[in-house]
Scaffold this active site. Structure first.
Site, mmCIF file in Angstrom:
data_model
loop_
_atom_site.group_PDB
_atom_site.id
_atom_site.type_symbol
_atom_site.label_atom_id
_atom_site.label_comp_id
_atom_site.label_asym_id
_atom_site.label_seq_id
_atom_site.Cartn_x
_atom_site.Cartn_y
_atom_site.Cartn_z
ATOM 1 N N TYR A 49 0.830 -1.215 0.000
ATOM 2 C CA TYR A 49 0.000 0.000 0.000
ATOM 3 C C TYR A 49 0.865 1.267 0.000
ATOM 4 O O TYR A 49 0.363 2.364 -0.226
ATOM 5 C CB TYR A 49 -0.945 0.055 1.213
ATOM 6 C CG TYR A 49 -1.961 -1.059 1.309
ATOM 7 C CD1 TYR A 49 -2.157 -1.966 0.270
ATOM 8 C CD2 TYR A 49 -2.764 -1.202 2.437
ATOM 9 C CE1 TYR A 49 -3.090 -2.996 0.372
ATOM 10 C CE2 TYR A 49 -3.697 -2.226 2.535
ATOM 11 C CZ TYR A 49 -3.848 -3.123 1.505
ATOM 12 O OH TYR A 49 -4.781 -4.132 1.614
ATOM 13 N N HIS A 107 0.041 -11.780 1.420
ATOM 14 C CA HIS A 107 -0.939 -10.954 0.721
ATOM 15 C C HIS A 107 -1.659 -11.695 -0.408
ATOM 16 O O HIS A 107 -2.843 -11.509 -0.640
ATOM 17 C CB HIS A 107 -0.247 -9.694 0.171
ATOM 18 C CG HIS A 107 -1.164 -8.522 -0.003
ATOM 19 N ND1 HIS A 107 -0.729 -7.234 0.115
ATOM 20 C CD2 HIS A 107 -2.485 -8.441 -0.285
ATOM 21 C CE1 HIS A 107 -1.748 -6.411 -0.097
ATOM 22 N NE2 HIS A 107 -2.826 -7.128 -0.339
HETATM 23 N N1 LIG Z 1 -5.905 -8.484 1.272
HETATM 24 C C1 LIG Z 1 -6.300 -7.952 0.150
HETATM 25 O O1 LIG Z 1 -6.001 -8.450 -0.952
HETATM 26 C C2 LIG Z 1 -7.125 -6.713 0.185
HETATM 27 C C3 LIG Z 1 -7.696 -6.191 -0.991
HETATM 28 C C4 LIG Z 1 -8.461 -5.028 -0.912
HETATM 29 C C5 LIG Z 1 -8.649 -4.415 0.320
HETATM 30 N N2 LIG Z 1 -8.069 -4.930 1.451
HETATM 31 C C6 LIG Z 1 -8.238 -4.285 2.789
HETATM 32 O O2 LIG Z 1 -9.630 -4.087 3.036
HETATM 33 C C7 LIG Z 1 -9.879 -2.707 3.282
HETATM 34 C C8 LIG Z 1 -11.278 -2.329 2.830
HETATM 35 O O3 LIG Z 1 -11.492 -2.631 1.466
HETATM 36 P P1 LIG Z 1 -11.535 -1.548 0.305
HETATM 37 O O4 LIG Z 1 -10.847 -0.329 0.751
HETATM 38 O O5 LIG Z 1 -11.029 -2.167 -0.934
HETATM 39 O O6 LIG Z 1 -13.088 -1.283 0.054
HETATM 40 P P2 LIG Z 1 -14.401 -0.960 0.936
HETATM 41 O O7 LIG Z 1 -14.037 -0.771 2.362
HETATM 42 O O8 LIG Z 1 -15.432 -1.963 0.570
HETATM 43 O O9 LIG Z 1 -14.905 0.392 0.295
HETATM 44 C C9 LIG Z 1 -14.229 1.601 0.415
HETATM 45 C C10 LIG Z 1 -15.017 2.648 -0.375
HETATM 46 O O10 LIG Z 1 -16.267 2.913 0.275
HETATM 47 C C11 LIG Z 1 -16.352 4.313 0.595
HETATM 48 N N3 LIG Z 1 -17.043 4.361 1.905
HETATM 49 C C12 LIG Z 1 -16.563 3.948 3.098
HETATM 50 N N4 LIG Z 1 -17.498 4.080 4.057
HETATM 51 C C13 LIG Z 1 -18.591 4.584 3.458
HETATM 52 C C14 LIG Z 1 -19.885 4.931 3.931
HETATM 53 N N5 LIG Z 1 -20.229 4.772 5.208
HETATM 54 N N6 LIG Z 1 -20.776 5.432 3.033
HETATM 55 C C15 LIG Z 1 -20.434 5.599 1.727
HETATM 56 N N7 LIG Z 1 -19.227 5.293 1.225
HETATM 57 C C16 LIG Z 1 -18.315 4.780 2.095
HETATM 58 C C17 LIG Z 1 -14.942 4.823 0.615
HETATM 59 O O11 LIG Z 1 -14.880 6.169 0.197
HETATM 60 P P3 LIG Z 1 -14.153 7.324 1.088
HETATM 61 O O12 LIG Z 1 -12.790 6.820 1.471
HETATM 62 O O13 LIG Z 1 -14.102 8.486 0.147
HETATM 63 O O14 LIG Z 1 -15.047 7.532 2.260
HETATM 64 C C18 LIG Z 1 -14.285 3.948 -0.470
HETATM 65 O O15 LIG Z 1 -14.554 4.474 -1.760
HETATM 66 C C19 LIG Z 1 -8.744 -2.023 2.506
HETATM 67 O O16 LIG Z 1 -8.575 -0.668 2.867
HETATM 68 C C20 LIG Z 1 -7.589 -2.911 2.861
HETATM 69 O O17 LIG Z 1 -7.123 -2.648 4.164
HETATM 70 C C21 LIG Z 1 -7.321 -6.065 1.399
#
Ligand SMILES: NC(=O)c1ccc[n+]([C@@H]2O[C@H](COP(=O)([O-])OP(=O)(O)OC[C@H]3O[C@@H](n4cnc5c(N)ncnc54)[C@H](OP(=O)(O)O)[C@@H]3O)[C@@H](O)[C@H]2O)c1
Length: 283
Positions: A49, A107
């Site tokens: 990241y 990962h």
């Molecule tokens: N291990 C892996 O391969 C892997 C892959 C992907 C992700 N991850 C981990 O999982 C975490 C979460 O997944 P993700 O970031 O991909 O996606 P997510 O949490 O499903 O979605 C994040 C999106 O939702 C928006 N959001 C958040 N809360 C909200 C709410 N209450 N209302 C409306 N929109 C909202 C955020 O926008 P804003 O930021 O503009 O609020 C962002 O665009 C990552 O940050 C990472 O730590 C791990």
């Protein structure tokens, strides 16, 4: 903060903040500070990241004791294998300005991840890492890993949201007491999830948003999750899911939304294997 006990008896919070796709260091530091002020006690980052240093700075300046914060990070494909994982881990500790990790994860299920796992077992035995686990391991690779080594993964961090509920994988994980850690609980906003009719109608009954309904559904399934937001008001919204309980009918309504396929990362697709192997960075 609700916690869950892992298969090695360590405990971890059921909710944390994910910091994927926050490459801007200042923004990442501010985001983590806001999360810690809101009451979040877990931060999920990764070497890939590019923001471990920013996470470390925010924690250092927060005034919150290190033991009060659960930090999870991950080793990338470029560092798969025993030696490389050991080196990458040291860099991760330096970046995060800490001398131990609460959770260290492989990962991706690509490259010499068996070598990485041997390194992680050693890191765990020497108490530099409290728990070890994997990400994106579907049933076949997960069971192969379990059968090949001494220490069982404590968690498997997987894409999981109402459209992809991982029911079969979760059944296999339950057999080994490997806890599900849902990434992209909001499917990264795809498929109109924040305006979904079924989720909105369930939420209206409790005065909660679709996002809160999803997080509550995960909580009631004892699934750890790490929603990402850079906005304070959304972080607070995502944090406030302790004061209502979804009914059995609500849960079965959400279960009907399952399309049983990935919307974000189809880990077995050849395109993804090429794309992910191509990602290289200076840690
Ligand atoms: N291990 C892996 O391969 C892997 C892959 C992907 C992700 N991850 C981990 O999982 C975490 C979460 O997944 P993700 O970031 O991909 O996606 P997510 O949490 O499903 O979605 C994040 C999106 O939702 C928006 N959001 C958040 N809360 C909200 C709410 N209450 N209302 C409306 N929109 C909202 C955020 O926008 P804003 O930021 O503009 O609020 C962002 O665009 C990552 O940050 C990472 O730590 C791990």
């Amino acid at each position: 903060m609700d916690t869950i006990q892992l298969n090695n008896k360590a405990t971890m919070p059921l909710l944390g903040l994910g910091v994927f796709q926050i490459p801007d260091q200042e923004l990442c530091e501010q985001t983590v500070s806001h999360a810690l002020n809101t009451g979040y006690q877990m931060i999920d980052t990764a070497a890939s990241y590019g923001n471990e240093k920013a996470v470390g700075n925010a924690i250092k300046h927060s005034g919150v004791a290190r033991e009060e914060i659960f930090i999870s990070s991950k080793v990338w494909i470029q560092d798969a294998g025993y030696e490389q994982t050991m080196k990458s881990f040291e860099k991760t500790l330096q970046n995060l300005q800490t001398d131990y990790l609460d959770l260290y994860l492989i990962h991706m299920p690509y490259g010499d991840y068996h070598g990485s796992w041997r390194a992680m077992e050693e890191l765990h035995r020497s108490e530099k890492v409290k728990a070890i686990g994997v990400c994106n391991f579907l049933e076949d690779r997960l069971v192969d890993l379990v059968l090949s080594h001494d220490i069982m993964p404590a968690v498997n961090q997987m894409e999981m949201h109402p459209f992809y509920q991982q029911k079969e994988l979760r059944a296999v994980m339950q057999k080994y007491d490997i806890k599900m850690m849902a990434w992209a609980p909001f499917a990264e906003g795809s498929n109109g999830i924040f305006t979904n009719q079924a989720l909105s109608e369930i939420g209206e009954k409790y005065g909660k948003s679709p996002a809160q309904v999803i997080l509550r559904w995960l909580r009631q399934n004892h699934v750890i999750t790490i929603p990402k937001s850079v906005r304070l008001e959304r972080m607070q919204e995502n944090f406030n899911v302790d004061d209502f309980e979804l009914s059995k009918e609500d849960i079965s309504q959400i279960e009907k939304m399952d399309q049983d396929e990935s919307l974000i990362l189809d880990i077995r697709s050849l395109d993804e294997v090429y794309r992910l192997h191509d990602i290289q960075f200076e840690q």
